[in-house]
Design a protein around this motif. Structure first.
Motif, PDB file in Angstrom:
ATOM      1  N   VAL A   1     -69.643 -30.930 -26.896  1.00 48.17           N
ATOM      2  CA  VAL A   1     -69.214 -29.629 -27.405  1.00 48.17           C
ATOM      3  C   VAL A   1     -69.147 -28.692 -26.560  1.00 48.17           C
ATOM      4  O   VAL A   1     -67.913 -27.942 -26.466  1.00 48.17           O
ATOM      5  N   ALA A   2     -69.882 -28.747 -25.473  1.00 51.69           N
ATOM      6  CA  ALA A   2     -69.745 -27.682 -24.284  1.00 51.69           C
ATOM      7  C   ALA A   2     -68.418 -28.164 -23.420  1.00 51.69           C
ATOM      8  O   ALA A   2     -67.675 -26.981 -22.936  1.00 51.69           O
ATOM      9  N   CYS A   3     -68.085 -29.433 -23.266  1.00 54.89           N
ATOM     10  CA  CYS A   3     -67.175 -29.749 -22.042  1.00 54.89           C
ATOM     11  C   CYS A   3     -65.854 -29.982 -22.678  1.00 54.89           C
ATOM     12  O   CYS A   3     -64.624 -29.560 -22.067  1.00 54.89           O
ATOM     13  N   GLY A   4     -65.774 -30.795 -23.913  1.00 59.49           N
ATOM     14  CA  GLY A   4     -64.410 -31.065 -24.294  1.00 59.49           C
ATOM     15  C   GLY A   4     -63.294 -29.772 -24.474  1.00 59.49           C
ATOM     16  O   GLY A   4     -62.435 -29.572 -24.222  1.00 59.49           O
ATOM     17  N   PRO A   5     -63.954 -28.929 -25.611  1.00 60.75           N
ATOM     18  CA  PRO A   5     -63.138 -27.828 -25.940  1.00 60.75           C
ATOM     19  C   PRO A   5     -62.951 -26.959 -24.706  1.00 60.75           C
ATOM     20  O   PRO A   5     -61.749 -26.326 -24.610  1.00 60.75           O
ATOM     21  N   THR A   6     -63.981 -26.491 -24.108  1.00 59.13           N
ATOM     22  CA  THR A   6     -63.627 -25.722 -22.646  1.00 59.13           C
ATOM     23  C   THR A   6     -62.617 -25.973 -21.815  1.00 59.13           C
ATOM     24  O   THR A   6     -61.809 -25.411 -21.482  1.00 59.13           O
ATOM     25  N   HIS A   7     -62.809 -27.339 -21.296  1.00 61.62           N
ATOM     26  CA  HIS A   7     -61.617 -27.966 -20.555  1.00 61.62           C
ATOM     27  C   HIS A   7     -60.343 -27.843 -21.004  1.00 61.62           C
ATOM     28  O   HIS A   7     -59.513 -27.491 -20.293  1.00 61.62           O
ATOM     29  N   SER A   8     -60.155 -28.188 -22.325  1.00 63.08           N
ATOM     30  CA  SER A   8     -58.922 -28.496 -22.891  1.00 63.08           C
ATOM     31  C   SER A   8     -58.248 -27.102 -23.034  1.00 63.08           C
ATOM     32  O   SER A   8     -57.053 -26.977 -22.942  1.00 63.08           O
ATOM     33  N   ALA A   9     -59.043 -26.146 -23.522  1.00 63.79           N
ATOM     34  CA  ALA A   9     -58.728 -24.827 -23.536  1.00 63.79           C
ATOM     35  C   ALA A   9     -57.939 -24.202 -22.298  1.00 63.79           C
ATOM     36  O   ALA A   9     -57.130 -23.247 -22.537  1.00 63.79           O
TER      37      ALA A   9
ATOM     38  N   LEU B   1     -80.475 -15.089 -28.475  1.00 68.74           N
ATOM     39  CA  LEU B   1     -79.081 -14.377 -27.881  1.00 68.74           C
ATOM     40  C   LEU B   1     -79.175 -13.873 -26.540  1.00 68.74           C
ATOM     41  O   LEU B   1     -78.474 -14.217 -25.706  1.00 68.74           O
ATOM     42  N   GLN B   2     -80.368 -13.297 -26.298  1.00 63.09           N
ATOM     43  CA  GLN B   2     -80.582 -12.854 -24.839  1.00 63.09           C
ATOM     44  C   GLN B   2     -80.796 -13.919 -23.808  1.00 63.09           C
ATOM     45  O   GLN B   2     -80.231 -13.954 -22.825  1.00 63.09           O
ATOM     46  N   GLN B   3     -81.490 -15.001 -24.279  1.00 66.37           N
ATOM     47  CA  GLN B   3     -81.606 -16.355 -23.296  1.00 66.37           C
ATOM     48  C   GLN B   3     -80.174 -16.758 -22.981  1.00 66.37           C
ATOM     49  O   GLN B   3     -79.927 -17.235 -21.987  1.00 66.37           O
ATOM     50  N   THR B   4     -79.179 -16.910 -24.236  1.00 67.65           N
ATOM     51  CA  THR B   4     -77.928 -17.492 -23.981  1.00 67.65           C
ATOM     52  C   THR B   4     -77.147 -16.606 -23.109  1.00 67.65           C
ATOM     53  O   THR B   4     -76.497 -17.037 -22.482  1.00 67.65           O
ATOM     54  N   GLY B   5     -77.349 -15.471 -23.175  1.00 68.77           N
ATOM     55  CA  GLY B   5     -76.703 -14.482 -22.277  1.00 68.77           C
ATOM     56  C   GLY B   5     -76.853 -14.738 -20.753  1.00 68.77           C
ATOM     57  O   GLY B   5     -76.013 -14.852 -20.040  1.00 68.77           O
ATOM     58  N   VAL B   6     -78.311 -14.866 -20.531  1.00 69.19           N
ATOM     59  CA  VAL B   6     -78.622 -15.236 -19.277  1.00 69.19           C
ATOM     60  C   VAL B   6     -78.004 -16.509 -18.738  1.00 69.19           C
ATOM     61  O   VAL B   6     -77.555 -16.766 -17.617  1.00 69.19           O
ATOM     62  N   SER B   7     -77.965 -17.450 -19.723  1.00 68.74           N
ATOM     63  CA  SER B   7     -77.311 -18.990 -19.427  1.00 68.74           C
ATOM     64  C   SER B   7     -75.807 -18.626 -19.018  1.00 68.74           C
ATOM     65  O   SER B   7     -75.221 -19.485 -18.160  1.00 68.74           O
TER      66      SER B   7
ATOM     67  N   TYR C   1     -71.939 -18.628 -14.848  1.00 64.93           N
ATOM     68  CA  TYR C   1     -70.644 -18.245 -14.301  1.00 64.93           C
ATOM     69  C   TYR C   1     -70.885 -18.041 -12.610  1.00 64.93           C
ATOM     70  O   TYR C   1     -69.956 -18.586 -11.744  1.00 64.93           O
ATOM     71  N   ILE C   2     -72.149 -17.588 -12.255  1.00 63.82           N
ATOM     72  CA  ILE C   2     -72.354 -17.633 -10.853  1.00 63.82           C
ATOM     73  C   ILE C   2     -72.449 -19.000 -10.191  1.00 63.82           C
ATOM     74  O   ILE C   2     -71.861 -19.058  -9.330  1.00 63.82           O
ATOM     75  N   ALA C   3     -72.968 -19.769 -10.836  1.00 66.85           N
ATOM     76  CA  ALA C   3     -72.878 -21.257 -10.297  1.00 66.85           C
ATOM     77  C   ALA C   3     -71.760 -21.791 -10.261  1.00 66.85           C
ATOM     78  O   ALA C   3     -71.427 -22.702  -9.436  1.00 66.85           O
ATOM     79  N   GLY C   4     -70.652 -21.428 -11.250  1.00 69.48           N
ATOM     80  CA  GLY C   4     -69.328 -22.065 -11.002  1.00 69.48           C
ATOM     81  C   GLY C   4     -68.685 -21.881  -9.889  1.00 69.48           C
ATOM     82  O   GLY C   4     -67.711 -22.259  -9.625  1.00 69.48           O
ATOM     83  N   ILE C   5     -68.948 -20.429  -9.508  1.00 72.69           N
ATOM     84  CA  ILE C   5     -68.603 -19.950  -8.218  1.00 72.69           C
ATOM     85  C   ILE C   5     -68.516 -20.718  -6.972  1.00 72.69           C
ATOM     86  O   ILE C   5     -67.774 -21.266  -6.325  1.00 72.69           O
TER      87      ILE C   5
ATOM     88  N   LEU D   1     -65.218 -21.264 -17.024  1.00 71.54           N
ATOM     89  CA  LEU D   1     -65.411 -22.426 -17.347  1.00 71.54           C
ATOM     90  C   LEU D   1     -66.978 -23.030 -17.556  1.00 71.54           C
ATOM     91  O   LEU D   1     -67.392 -23.238 -18.591  1.00 71.54           O
ATOM     92  N   THR D   2     -67.504 -22.945 -16.371  1.00 73.27           N
ATOM     93  CA  THR D   2     -69.238 -23.065 -16.337  1.00 73.27           C
ATOM     94  C   THR D   2     -69.907 -22.177 -17.077  1.00 73.27           C
ATOM     95  O   THR D   2     -70.973 -22.569 -17.464  1.00 73.27           O
ATOM     96  N   GLY D   3     -69.445 -20.825 -16.944  1.00 73.13           N
ATOM     97  CA  GLY D   3     -70.192 -19.863 -17.780  1.00 73.13           C
ATOM     98  C   GLY D   3     -70.224 -20.023 -19.223  1.00 73.13           C
ATOM     99  O   GLY D   3     -71.362 -20.242 -19.679  1.00 73.13           O
ATOM    100  N   PHE D   4     -69.055 -20.610 -19.909  1.00 76.89           N
ATOM    101  CA  PHE D   4     -68.886 -20.842 -21.057  1.00 76.89           C
ATOM    102  C   PHE D   4     -69.576 -22.069 -21.444  1.00 76.89           C
ATOM    103  O   PHE D   4     -69.996 -22.338 -22.733  1.00 76.89           O
ATOM    104  N   GLN D   5     -69.645 -23.069 -20.682  1.00 76.88           N
ATOM    105  CA  GLN D   5     -70.219 -24.218 -20.827  1.00 76.88           C
ATOM    106  C   GLN D   5     -71.537 -24.216 -20.895  1.00 76.88           C
ATOM    107  O   GLN D   5     -72.245 -24.696 -22.065  1.00 76.88           O
ATOM    108  N   TRP D   6     -72.460 -23.254 -20.303  1.00 75.11           N
ATOM    109  CA  TRP D   6     -73.674 -23.291 -20.234  1.00 75.11           C
ATOM    110  C   TRP D   6     -74.203 -22.527 -21.510  1.00 75.11           C
ATOM    111  O   TRP D   6     -75.084 -22.492 -22.300  1.00 75.11           O
TER     112      TRP D   6
END
Length: 303
Positions: free
Chosen positions: A24-32, A209-215, A220-224, A280-285
């Motif tokens: 769910v995290a990788c297929g839609p985000t990469h293709s988008a 919700l706050q925990q997923t915001g931290v995710s 995003y930082i990890a993605g850079i 991509l990485t931010g939204f995947q997490w």
């Protein structure tokens, strides 16, 4: 009505849920992000093809038989399979390696556990991704496009080169994806840990919700970092899949291509990839941890 039985941590159901979460995290985000990836790949192969991303999109939309979503199908299938292996096996290896060294050493050397688990997971995940990455890159970097669909691309490549043709980029793919995933998971886990330490409260004191915001922020930082570490190999994957001769060994092709583009060439397109991979990485997490919360599991990192 009976309450739904919670999923036990590290059970078969737990790993199955993590695997589905990876899909769910990788297929839609990469293709988008196909339109951005399409222009990036073409500019990596031929830096003079488009003056900018916008100019590239305009040119593509005006070209008969071309599309800004060229490669969408192969991207979706490939990265859905890769996401399944990446996240599912990461959770499995993280637990397995931690148990192997014992709780004390696992806590002391947890970054090493994260890196080892991520490398092992990505090695296996790329075996599923590689055929579709080959089809995607070959289709995207050939004008007019090499294939009209995933099936068409698969048939054309295997008819000419056999199944081996689908795996001709496995070396550069591992070189790109394994360091990428090691950084993606280890830096995410450490970044989330630092964020919660900065906030000064335990993870359990925050809402889902706050925990997923931290995710998302940690992702995003990890993605850079991921983008920078893996970019030279990303360029070489694009070049190998578009330019490697059937009779040429991988080593010979890499040497020839590097001789053509040089050191500066392997960094071509980095700013675009930082934006793309960070988002991509931010939204995947965000999606992955939101799915875990949905099925009753804790978020990743910071625990």
């Amino acid at each position: 009505m009976d309450e739904k039985k919670p999923i036990a941590l590290f059970s078969k159901e737990y790993y199955a849920a993590c695997t589905i979460g990876g899909i769910v995290a990788c297929g839609p985000t990469h293709s988008a992000l196909t339109p951005l990836d399409l222009v990036k790949c073409r500019r990596q192969v031929n830096s003079s093809l488009y003056a900018s991303n916008v100019q590239g999109w305009k040119t593509i939309m005006k070209t008969s038989g071309d599309s800004i979503f060229m490669g969408f199908g192969a991207t979706f299938i490939g990265y859905a399979l890769q996401g399944a292996g990446k996240y599912g096996f990461y959770e499995y290896f993280k637990k397995t390696y931690g148990d192997m060294v014992g709780p004390e050493k696992a806590e002391k050397y947890k970054t090493g556990i994260f890196l080892s688990a991520a490398a092992s997971a990505e090695f296996l995940a790329d075996l599923a991704l590689c055929p579709f990455e080959t089809i995607k890159v070959k289709t995207q970097t050939t004008i007019p496009p090499y294939a009209t669909s995933v099936v068409d691309g698969w048939r054309k490549i295997t008819a000419k080169e056999g199944i081996a043709g689908l795996y001709k980029g496995i070396g550069p793919l591992w070189a790109r994806q394994i360091p990428y995933t090691m950084v993606k998971f280890a830096s995410f886990e450490k970044t989330v840990e630092k964020i919660y330490a900065y906030l000064g409260k335990p993870v359990s004191s925050y809402t889902p919700l706050q925990q997923t915001g931290v995710s998302f922020l940690g992702g995003y930082i990890a993605g850079i970092f991921c983008a920078i570490v893996s970019h030279p190999a990303d360029v070489m994957v694009s070049k190998i899949n578009s330019d490697k001769k059937a009779t040429e060994s991988l080593g010979a092709a890499l040497k020839r291509i590097y001789g053509d583009i040089g050191f500066r060439g392997v960094w071509n397109g980095l700013p675009v990839r930082i934006v793309m991979v960070g988002t991509l990485t931010g939204f995947q997490w965000l999606i992955y941890d939101s799915f875990k919360v949905y099925v009753g599991l804790p978020t990743t990192g910071g625990h």
